[in-house]
Structures are given as C-alpha cells and as structure tokens.
Design an enzyme around this catalytic site. Sequence first.
Site, mmCIF file in Angstrom:
data_model
loop_
_atom_site.group_PDB
_atom_site.id
_atom_site.type_symbol
_atom_site.label_atom_id
_atom_site.label_comp_id
_atom_site.label_asym_id
_atom_site.label_seq_id
_atom_site.Cartn_x
_atom_site.Cartn_y
_atom_site.Cartn_z
ATOM 1 N N HIS A 15 0.864 -1.193 0.000
ATOM 2 C CA HIS A 15 0.000 0.000 0.000
ATOM 3 C C HIS A 15 0.892 1.231 0.000
ATOM 4 C CE1 HIS A 15 -3.661 -2.339 0.957
ATOM 5 N NE2 HIS A 15 -2.803 -3.115 1.596
ATOM 6 N N LEU A 16 0.823 1.992 -1.069
ATOM 7 C CA LEU A 16 1.622 3.227 -1.134
ATOM 8 C C LEU A 16 0.812 4.458 -0.786
ATOM 9 C CD1 LEU A 16 3.898 3.029 -4.313
ATOM 10 C CD2 LEU A 16 4.602 2.968 -1.913
ATOM 11 N N ASN A 41 -6.618 0.178 -3.186
ATOM 12 C CA ASN A 41 -7.692 0.630 -2.281
ATOM 13 C C ASN A 41 -7.497 2.078 -1.826
ATOM 14 O OD1 ASN A 41 -5.470 -0.141 -0.648
ATOM 15 N ND2 ASN A 41 -6.785 -0.624 1.087
ATOM 16 N N HIS A 136 -8.129 -10.833 -1.198
ATOM 17 C CA HIS A 136 -8.158 -10.637 0.252
ATOM 18 C C HIS A 136 -9.090 -11.720 0.787
ATOM 19 C CE1 HIS A 136 -7.967 -8.126 4.004
ATOM 20 N NE2 HIS A 136 -8.933 -8.988 4.271
ATOM 21 N N HIS A 251 -0.686 4.142 8.009
ATOM 22 C CA HIS A 251 -1.758 5.044 8.458
ATOM 23 C C HIS A 251 -1.095 6.014 9.421
ATOM 24 C CE1 HIS A 251 -5.209 2.703 6.972
ATOM 25 N NE2 HIS A 251 -4.560 1.619 7.354
ATOM 26 N N ALA A 263 -6.803 -0.647 10.409
ATOM 27 C CA ALA A 263 -5.932 -1.817 10.250
ATOM 28 C C ALA A 263 -4.780 -1.465 9.333
ATOM 29 C CB ALA A 263 -6.731 -2.964 9.656
HETATM 30 C C1 NCD Z 1 -4.712 -2.530 4.533
HETATM 31 C C2 NCD Z 1 -4.843 -1.008 4.381
HETATM 32 O O1 NCD Z 1 -4.641 -0.305 5.364
HETATM 33 O O2 NCD Z 1 -5.097 -0.544 3.261
HETATM 34 N N1 NCD Z 1 -4.714 -2.840 5.924
HETATM 35 C C3 NCD Z 1 -4.202 -3.960 6.478
HETATM 36 O O3 NCD Z 1 -4.375 -4.148 7.678
HETATM 37 N N2 NCD Z 1 -3.523 -4.830 5.785
HETATM 38 C C4 NCD Z 1 -5.796 -3.192 3.795
HETATM 39 C C5 NCD Z 1 -5.579 -4.657 3.600
HETATM 40 O O4 NCD Z 1 -4.728 -5.076 2.828
HETATM 41 O O5 NCD Z 1 -6.305 -5.447 4.223
HETATM 42 ZN ZN ZN Z 2 -3.053 -5.027 2.022
#
Ligand code: NCD
Ligand code: ZN
Length: 345
Positions: A15-16, A41, A136, A251, A263
């Site tokens: 996730h970037l 996402n 997922h 985050h 998460a």
């Molecule tokens: C990911 C996110 O923050 O985009 N969070 C995570 O806990 N892995 C989403 C994901 O890949 O489930």
């Molecule tokens: Zn992820």
Amino acid sequence: MNSIRIRRPDDWHLHLRDGAVMAAVIGDTSRHFARAIIMPNLVPPVVTTADAKAYRQRILDVLPAGDRFQPLMTLYLTEQTDPDDVEEGLKSGLITAVKLYPAGATTNSHGGVRDLDKAMPTLERMAKIGMPLCVHGEVTTPEVDIFDREAVFIDEKLDVIRRRLPDLRITMEHVTTKDGVDYILGADRNLAGSITTHHLIINRNALLVGGIRPHYYCLPVAKREHHRQALRKAATSGDARFFLGTDSAPHVDPLKECACGCAGIYTSINTMSCLAHVFEEEGALERLEAFASLNGPAWYGLAANEDTILLEKQEQPVAYPAKRDTEAGPVTVFDPMFPLHWTVV
Ligand code: NCD
Ligand code: ZN
C-alpha cells in the site's frame, strides 16, 4: 554466516497510498525493492485502467531520484468492472493483477464485491486471458468470528471460485493461518500465496497482551502461535508457491491510536532486516532469496531482478526510526520487539 547476497527483492503486496503519505513512504520501498504490486484501495479506489495509469504516473512523480523502482498496477474489482477494460489493461502491459476485496473486509473496501456472481463475467475473462486475481481472503459475514474469517473464506468462497474457474490464476494474499498454508499446499495448480513480514513475527498476543496495541493491528488479524509457526515453515521452505508480500500499510498515528483504529502495519523500512532475522532463526538464510526475490516473479511470469543486494549482520543493532514523518502526520514503524542486526548495505 554474517553476510548474504541475494537478487534484489520485490514486494508482491504493497500500500503506497497517495499524496503526502505516498511521497514520504515510497523511498522506504524503492531503496531495496525493484518492483511492487501496488494495492488499489485508495479513496476512491483504482477501478479502471485509466485510473491505474494516472496513479502509476503519480507514483513515478514522487520516486526518489536515481531509484529504478517499477510499480506493478492492480485494479480494484467491483460488480461493475468491465471485462474489456481489464483485457485492455493486460494487453497494454499496464495492469499486473486484479484485486478482489470482499465488501467491508478491510480498510477502504466498502466498494468491494458483495455478490461474486456479479463479478463472474470479469473473472471468466481473466481466466481466459491469463490475468491473475489477487484475493483478500476473508469473509465479512457478521456471524463469523474475525479469527475464523480466512478459514471460512477458503471453504465458502475460494474453493468455489477455483472449482468454477480452474484456469484462473489466484494469489491468496497475506495468508495468516495454517488452514491457508495447507490449502495452498493441497492445490495442484494456479494457486499461490503471499506472506507478510509481520505475520512471521507476531501472533495475536502482540496485539492484546498487557494492553491493546494498535500498531500490531492489521487485517487479516494476527492469529494463534501455531498459525505463525505454519507461516514460518511455508515461507522458509523454498516452496515456489510462497513469496513475500509485505502488506506494508501506512496510516498516520491519529488514525490508529483512537477508539476505532485503522488496520495496517508499516514495515517497508525494516522488512529486509526482519526477514533476514526470521530466516536465520529458522536456519534457512539460503532460502531467503527464493521467498523474497525468486518465487514471486516466477509466479507472475516475470524474470527475477538482475542486480543484487547485500545483507550484513552487524554487531550493534541497526537503528531504525520509530516513526516515518509525513506531511499528513507521523506513521509508526513496525517494532518486531527484538533487536535487528541484519541490514542492507
Ligand atoms: C490494509 C490497508 O490499510 O489498506 N490494511 C491492512 O491491515 N492490511 C488493507 C488490507 O490489505 O487489508
Ligand atoms: Zn493489504
């Protein structure tokens, strides 16, 4: 062994984000990794090939000068996804995979798939043209306990998709259970699994013992110890069906340290140090390269990277920052709770 040279690794699940956070975190990946599968996402999600093209350009625009990092783009599967657009994405070389988020499974997944039948035309086309599906693997049914959601997904969803579309190549992403490992081992073809760095290191105690620790909260949530042991065995086995997908998911702290925290665990910066530690502990340092650098490209039909990185074990622990500062606020770095001595030099 105090040093090991391996082919440059790739990250098959990353996730970037976008904007200020992306600008601050991208260097932590591009420093060590040649390529990464970029999760779609965002808000709003990356659903069309045109969206992915624009996002790819935004990534390249903030890449630190001199880094030759290649983002591998994905599309966020919806019930409205146009199979022709997916095919065009594959043919143009822009799209590496399509991502299935069951609606509500995780961060920014409310637009995901509710009814798999509605996504069938796209999945059928993907099976036909050879576009991989990244999954997922958690059900979102409220009745199912969160610690059982992966196992139930395998029985009720994944196995159904695989029987219906045996030619579809599926990556079960961030496997967190022995059930997931065993299911992959039992499949004769078209199924592989990525494993995160943190799920090799923490079990659910990290999250809940001695206080609630939001920086160990991610989805799928960490499970019991015997699941972690199964993941370690799979990752260090050399089996070509398992490879690294860090799921590094930044985050900013205020979004995690609150009554309903997000998460996601941020591991890009120290992933290679953590992995070398884990593989050494398992007596499998010589198989780190398979997990981090060889099995992933082979699964996605790409060549392994030509250049290499050198990992060295230092006497003194490596000092990583506790936070990655961004213009949107600080992001806490994954703390493995043991000193790290391996470093990429
Ligand atoms: C990911 C996110 O923050 O985009 N969070 C995570 O806990 N892995 C989403 C994901 O890949 O489930
Ligand atoms: Zn992820």
